[in-house]
Design an enzyme around this catalytic site. Structure first.
Site, mmCIF file in Angstrom:
data_model
loop_
_atom_site.group_PDB
_atom_site.id
_atom_site.type_symbol
_atom_site.label_atom_id
_atom_site.label_comp_id
_atom_site.label_asym_id
_atom_site.label_seq_id
_atom_site.Cartn_x
_atom_site.Cartn_y
_atom_site.Cartn_z
ATOM 1 N N ASP A 1 -1.048 14.087 14.416
ATOM 2 C CA ASP A 1 -0.712 14.131 12.990
ATOM 3 C C ASP A 1 -1.962 13.992 12.120
ATOM 4 O O ASP A 1 -1.935 13.326 11.091
ATOM 5 C CB ASP A 1 0.294 13.026 12.639
ATOM 6 C CG ASP A 1 1.031 13.310 11.329
ATOM 7 O OD1 ASP A 1 1.116 14.494 10.938
ATOM 8 O OD2 ASP A 1 1.514 12.357 10.696
ATOM 9 N N GLY B 1 7.355 7.208 7.206
ATOM 10 C CA GLY B 1 8.575 7.471 7.932
ATOM 11 C C GLY B 1 8.996 6.342 8.849
ATOM 12 O O GLY B 1 10.178 6.188 9.148
ATOM 13 N N MET B 2 8.026 5.537 9.321
ATOM 14 C CA MET B 2 8.353 4.477 10.264
ATOM 15 C C MET B 2 8.212 3.078 9.693
ATOM 16 O O MET B 2 8.825 2.152 10.202
ATOM 17 C CB MET B 2 7.465 4.590 11.509
ATOM 18 C CG MET B 2 7.867 5.675 12.468
ATOM 19 S SD MET B 2 7.061 5.462 14.068
ATOM 20 C CE MET B 2 7.792 3.936 14.640
ATOM 21 N N GLY B 3 7.395 2.894 8.671
ATOM 22 C CA GLY B 3 7.158 1.518 8.246
ATOM 23 C C GLY B 3 6.588 1.391 6.858
ATOM 24 O O GLY B 3 6.407 2.372 6.132
ATOM 25 N N LEU C 1 0.816 -1.212 0.000
ATOM 26 C CA LEU C 1 0.000 0.000 0.000
ATOM 27 C C LEU C 1 0.850 1.263 0.000
ATOM 28 O O LEU C 1 0.425 2.300 -0.504
ATOM 29 C CB LEU C 1 -0.932 0.017 1.212
ATOM 30 C CG LEU C 1 -2.000 -1.084 1.239
ATOM 31 C CD1 LEU C 1 -2.774 -1.021 2.554
ATOM 32 C CD2 LEU C 1 -2.952 -0.942 0.062
ATOM 33 N N GLY C 2 2.025 1.199 0.592
ATOM 34 C CA GLY C 2 2.888 2.373 0.632
ATOM 35 C C GLY C 2 3.840 2.304 1.801
ATOM 36 O O GLY C 2 3.801 1.376 2.613
ATOM 37 N N ALA C 3 4.714 3.291 1.884
ATOM 38 C CA ALA C 3 5.709 3.359 2.949
ATOM 39 C C ALA C 3 5.714 4.762 3.528
ATOM 40 O O ALA C 3 5.476 5.749 2.814
ATOM 41 C CB ALA C 3 7.098 2.989 2.426
#
Length: 458
Positions: free
Chosen positions: A164, A26-28, A22-24
């Site tokens: 956030d 900053g953390m995972g 699905l995507g990436a």
């Protein structure tokens, strides 16, 4: 949504089959996945994975899709707090019970590569909807705002802050807006000695955060989330954040904002947190906006749903996600690990140097219904084990009978079969494995119960 990289992405994480990337962030990395229906899964394994059965109608949603989020391995090496922050994200998602927040379905923060799974919400993000099809009208805008108020009320009700909230973290699903990404969530009443965020740290997204968060993320309170809600609503009307780079002490430019929306946004998007309305005040302003437009909440919600449907921006699912069962080859591998007593990801494997082997690529081919070897007509040939093996190396993906690569190795190492003496008892069956968990499994379960005993969950 992108296909899995067969050389880099695992096919199984815990008891979940990965279907697409699905995507990436900053953390995972986030994956679309489905729960694998494993037989004889011991209670210790289910408890350690914090598995939660869905409460929705499984017949209406047989796929049972989830999002599996895995922490980036490089963070574990270079940021000592990354694992603990990830574990707190898991706790944050689990603690919030709301239709406006995805439910947690499983997690293993202590795995070599920590992960958690939550409900998949089929729909575009607010960011994509507005950018692709334009700003929202009064009805959809008010319905969106009231849904975000409900989400933040549920989050704040558990003494959490989101920190956030922004258009890309709001997904417009079939049942309305849902708030995602608790990577920066923090207990609002946590003691300083327990805090992962230090005084002066900056975390969040600058164009959608208030001035006080820009100065000191650690000490923000509920008004910071209210500001982010206002900044998100500002984007819904204009397609841009209130400030292009970072929040300022001066008011934003109101170009493109109709006069009907100014009373609410002008109260929320102010530098002083004490001057902002609370969530009840925001809700009252949104209902006033609806009343002035001659709309009910039901009518406004229907307008928002129609707007999302007409845009046609819901991500298309891969074909495997539409099937009513997991990939047989992947299920075979995961079931084999459970039958043997090795939990997927092997978090409680016995301390046996020979236990951690490479993935037996013959087993992968067998599970994928590849052609049997010449020495074993109608069956699967045994795999010989070198008593003094070379250091394990990752096997290349194997091709199935149609030439399509078979399943990549799982996220956990499956041990090679061990030679057996003729005098040994027969191997344990799936049913017996489910009744007697390994000693290490029981030890881990005991530690988990001790850690969470105060919550009354285990």
């Amino acid at each position: 949504m992108e296909p899995l990289d067969t050389e880099a992405d695992p096919r199984v994480v815990g008891p979940f089959e990965l279907l697409a990337r699905l995507g990436a962030g900053g953390m995972g990395v986030a994956y679309l996945a489905r729960r694998i229906p494993l037989e004889g899964l011991p209670d210790e394994m289910a408890a350690a994975y914090r598995l939660v059965e869905p409460d929705h109608d499984q017949e209406a949603d047989p796929a049972g899709l989830v999002v599996v989020k895995m922490i980036l391995p490089r963070l574990l090496d270079h940021q000592p707090q990354a694992r603990e922050r990830f574990a707190r994200e898991v706790d944050a998602v689990r603690s919030v019970v709301s239709d406006r927040v995805p439910a947690l379905r499983g997690a293993d923060p202590e795995a070599a590569e920590p992960w958690f799974a939550m409900d998949y919400v089929a729909g575009p993000s607010l960011q994509v909807l507005v950018k692709e099809s334009g700003p929202l009208g009064v009805g959809p805008y008010a319905a969106l705002g009231l849904a975000l108020v409900d989400a933040l009320r549920a989050i704040h009700g558990t003494k959490l802050l989101h920190r956030d909230l922004k258009p890309s973290n709001v997904v417009l699903g079939p049942d309305g807006p849902v708030v995602l990404d608790f990577g920066l969530a923090v207990l609002s009443e946590r003691q300083s000695s327990q805090a992962l965020t230090r005084t002066g740290d900056l975390m969040g997204t600058r164009p959608y955060m208030p001035v006080e968060q820009l100065r000191d993320t650690k000490h923000v309170e509920e008004p910071a989330d209210v500001y982010a809600l206002g900044a998100t609503l500002f984007f819904a009307l204009t397609g841009r954040p209130p400030y292009p780079v970072m929040p300022l002490m001066s008011p934003p430019k109101w170009d493109g904002v109709d006069l009907a929306f100014l009373p609410l946004l002008a109260q929320v998007l102010v530098a002083s947190p004490s001057q902002r309305p609370d969530l009840d005040g925001v809700q009252e302003s949104l209902f006033t906006l609806l009343a002035d437009a001659g709309l009910t909440l039901e009518a406004a919600t229907a307008q928002l749903q129609a707007r999302v449907a007409e845009a046609g921006l819901t991500p298309e699912l891969p074909r495997r996600a539409l099937a009513d069962h997991a990939d047989p080859a992947v299920r075979e591998l995961a079931q084999h690990a459970v039958d043997r007593g090795d939990a997927p990801d092997a978090p409680w494997a016995e301390d046996d140097p020979g236990f951690y082997g490479i993935v037996d690529t013959d087993e992968i081919e067998w599970a994928a219904d590849a052609t049997d070897g010449p020495d074993a007509p109608g069956g699967h040939p045994p795999t010989l084990v070198d008593p003094d093996p070379a250091p394990p190396v990752a096997p290349a993906p194997q091709a199935g009978p149609s030439g399509v690569p078979g399943p990549a190795p799982t996220s956990y190492p499956l041990p090679p079969p061990r030679p057996r003496d003729a005098t040994q008892e027969p191997a344990a069956t799936a049913s017996s494995a489910s009744q007697s968990a390994p000693r290490a499994a029981r030890n881990v379960a005991a530690r988990i119960r001790e850690r969470y005993a105060h919550r009354g969950e285990l």
